[in-house]
Design a protein around this motif. Structure first.
Motif, short mmCIF file in Angstrom:
data_model
loop_
_atom_site.label_atom_id
_atom_site.label_comp_id
_atom_site.label_asym_id
_atom_site.label_seq_id
_atom_site.Cartn_x
_atom_site.Cartn_y
_atom_site.Cartn_z
N GLY A 43 63.71 71.14 -43.80
CA GLY A 43 62.76 71.87 -42.97
C GLY A 43 61.37 71.30 -42.97
O GLY A 43 60.76 71.09 -41.91
N LEU A 44 60.83 71.02 -44.15
CA LEU A 44 59.44 70.56 -44.25
C LEU A 44 59.28 69.17 -43.61
O LEU A 44 58.31 68.93 -42.87
CB LEU A 44 59.01 70.52 -45.70
CG LEU A 44 57.51 70.37 -45.95
CD1 LEU A 44 56.73 71.55 -45.36
CD2 LEU A 44 57.23 70.26 -47.44
N GLU A 45 60.21 68.27 -43.87
CA GLU A 45 60.12 66.94 -43.29
C GLU A 45 60.29 67.00 -41.76
O GLU A 45 59.61 66.28 -41.02
CB GLU A 45 61.18 66.02 -43.89
CG GLU A 45 61.05 64.58 -43.44
CD GLU A 45 62.07 63.66 -44.11
OE1 GLU A 45 62.23 62.51 -43.63
OE2 GLU A 45 62.70 64.08 -45.11
N GLY A 46 61.19 67.86 -41.31
CA GLY A 46 61.37 68.02 -39.88
C GLY A 46 60.14 68.58 -39.20
O GLY A 46 59.75 68.16 -38.10
N LEU A 47 59.50 69.54 -39.87
CA LEU A 47 58.25 70.11 -39.35
C LEU A 47 57.18 69.02 -39.23
O LEU A 47 56.45 68.95 -38.24
CB LEU A 47 57.79 71.22 -40.28
CG LEU A 47 56.63 72.10 -39.83
CD1 LEU A 47 56.74 73.47 -40.51
CD2 LEU A 47 55.29 71.49 -40.17
N ARG A 48 57.11 68.18 -40.25
CA ARG A 48 56.11 67.10 -40.25
C ARG A 48 56.34 66.15 -39.07
O ARG A 48 55.39 65.72 -38.40
CB ARG A 48 56.19 66.34 -41.57
CG ARG A 48 55.09 65.33 -41.77
CD ARG A 48 55.18 64.71 -43.15
NE ARG A 48 54.85 65.66 -44.20
CZ ARG A 48 55.72 66.14 -45.08
NH1 ARG A 48 57.00 65.78 -45.01
NH2 ARG A 48 55.34 66.99 -46.01
N ALA A 49 57.61 65.83 -38.78
CA ALA A 49 57.92 64.93 -37.67
C ALA A 49 57.64 65.58 -36.32
O ALA A 49 57.05 64.96 -35.42
CB ALA A 49 59.39 64.50 -37.75
N LEU A 50 58.03 66.85 -36.19
CA LEU A 50 57.83 67.54 -34.91
C LEU A 50 56.36 67.80 -34.62
O LEU A 50 55.95 67.87 -33.47
CB LEU A 50 58.58 68.88 -34.92
CG LEU A 50 59.92 68.92 -34.20
CD1 LEU A 50 60.51 70.32 -34.27
CD2 LEU A 50 59.77 68.50 -32.76
N GLY A 51 55.56 67.94 -35.67
CA GLY A 51 54.14 68.19 -35.48
C GLY A 51 53.43 67.06 -34.76
O GLY A 51 52.32 67.26 -34.24
N LYS A 52 54.05 65.90 -34.73
CA LYS A 52 53.46 64.74 -34.06
C LYS A 52 53.91 64.61 -32.60
O LYS A 52 53.45 63.71 -31.90
CB LYS A 52 53.82 63.46 -34.83
CG LYS A 52 53.33 63.45 -36.27
CD LYS A 52 53.82 62.23 -37.01
CE LYS A 52 53.39 62.25 -38.48
NZ LYS A 52 53.92 61.09 -39.23
N LEU A 53 54.80 65.51 -32.17
CA LEU A 53 55.32 65.44 -30.82
C LEU A 53 54.33 66.08 -29.85
O LEU A 53 54.05 67.28 -29.93
CB LEU A 53 56.68 66.15 -30.74
CG LEU A 53 57.44 66.04 -29.41
CD1 LEU A 53 57.75 64.59 -29.07
CD2 LEU A 53 58.72 66.86 -29.48
N GLU A 54 53.82 65.30 -28.93
CA GLU A 54 52.79 65.78 -28.00
C GLU A 54 53.33 66.93 -27.14
O GLU A 54 54.43 66.86 -26.61
CB GLU A 54 52.32 64.65 -27.10
CG GLU A 54 51.18 65.02 -26.18
CD GLU A 54 50.67 63.86 -25.37
OE1 GLU A 54 49.78 64.08 -24.53
OE2 GLU A 54 51.15 62.72 -25.57
N GLY A 55 52.53 67.98 -27.04
CA GLY A 55 52.88 69.10 -26.19
C GLY A 55 53.66 70.19 -26.86
O GLY A 55 53.90 71.25 -26.28
N MET A 56 54.06 70.00 -28.13
CA MET A 56 54.86 70.99 -28.84
C MET A 56 54.04 71.68 -29.92
O MET A 56 53.41 71.01 -30.75
CB MET A 56 56.09 70.33 -29.48
CG MET A 56 56.99 71.29 -30.25
SD MET A 56 57.77 72.55 -29.20
CE MET A 56 59.09 71.58 -28.43
N LEU A 57 54.02 73.00 -29.91
CA LEU A 57 53.40 73.79 -30.96
C LEU A 57 54.48 74.12 -31.98
O LEU A 57 55.43 74.83 -31.67
CB LEU A 57 52.77 75.06 -30.40
CG LEU A 57 52.19 76.04 -31.42
CD1 LEU A 57 51.06 75.39 -32.21
CD2 LEU A 57 51.71 77.32 -30.73
N VAL A 58 54.32 73.63 -33.19
CA VAL A 58 55.35 73.77 -34.22
C VAL A 58 54.87 74.73 -35.30
O VAL A 58 53.78 74.55 -35.86
CB VAL A 58 55.69 72.41 -34.85
CG1 VAL A 58 56.84 72.57 -35.85
CG2 VAL A 58 56.05 71.40 -33.77
N GLY A 59 55.69 75.72 -35.58
CA GLY A 59 55.38 76.66 -36.65
C GLY A 59 56.39 76.58 -37.77
O GLY A 59 57.47 76.00 -37.60
#
Length: 215
Positions: A43-59
């Motif tokens: 979960g934490l590593e996936g959150l870190r990767a998704l946080g860099k995706l432009e246009g996506m708000l990740v919680g």
């Protein structure tokens, strides 16, 4: 925060390599908010990767203790979600200047939420608690509160919640089922996301309310 998108996928990630393609699939379907739970080691590593995706708000979801607030904020979380109310988690989120959606299941929880100056909550588990009827019951004494029902939400029941004025968004996992992610069926994720957003738009229009989606 809940006005951004009417449907928030709740993701249980088993492989962090799936995070970015999952985010891209959701964006293609019109969903630009996602909750990555801390239920798995990925979960934490996936959150870190998704946080860099432009246009996506990740919680980050399933945040249970204050230390996890620090971890997810440092990993790039844009908001924090808990299954229940913890004053320590809420206070740490305030210290880190990140929006928090504590889980509530009744009036006692909401009293604590109000004391902490919050006006948006996660109603969990919404289905077993009584569905839309419990939202109506709780919204009456807590007139300024806004709810994101979660737990037992399906494509067929989400409209019953979204038709209620205090419900700007719902969350669920049907768009991002673990089998879809494991099999990398990204086209199916996109299709389910698009269907959910379209349904939300129709229900909102039928009730005379704006969908809140950016699509």
């Amino acid at each position: 925060m809940l006005d951004r998108c009417p449907v928030v996928p709740v993701v249980v990630l088993d492989d962090p390599a799936h995070a970015v393609p999952l985010g891209e699939a959701l964006l293609a379907g019109g969903i630009d908010v996602v909750e990555i739970t801390l239920r798995t080691a990925a979960g934490l590593e996936g959150l870190r990767a998704l946080g860099k995706l432009e246009g996506m708000l990740v919680g980050a979801g399933t945040v249970l203790v204050p230390d996890q607030v620090d971890e997810v904020v440092e990993a790039g979380a844009g908001f924090v979600v808990s299954p229940g109310f913890s004053a320590r988690v809420v206070d740490r989120a305030a210290e880190r200047d990140v929006p928090v959606l504590p889980g509530v299941s009744g009036a006692t929880d909401l009293m604590a939420v109000v004391e902490h100056g919050l006006s948006e909550v996660k109603l969990f588990p919404a289905g077993p608690l009584g569905g839309p009827a419990v939202v109506k019951a709780l919204a009456s004494p807590f007139s300024g509160m806004r709810f994101m029902p979660s737990g037992g939400i399906t494509p067929d029941t989400m409209g019953d919640y979204l038709a209620l004025p205090p419900v700007p968004a719902v969350s669920g996992s049907w768009m991002v089922e673990r089998t879809l992610l494991a099999e990398q069926r990204w086209a199916e994720v996109t299709a389910r996301a698009a269907n959910a957003v379209a349904r939300a738009r129709r229900w909102r229009e039928a009730s005379g309310r704006r969908t809140g989606s950016r699509t």
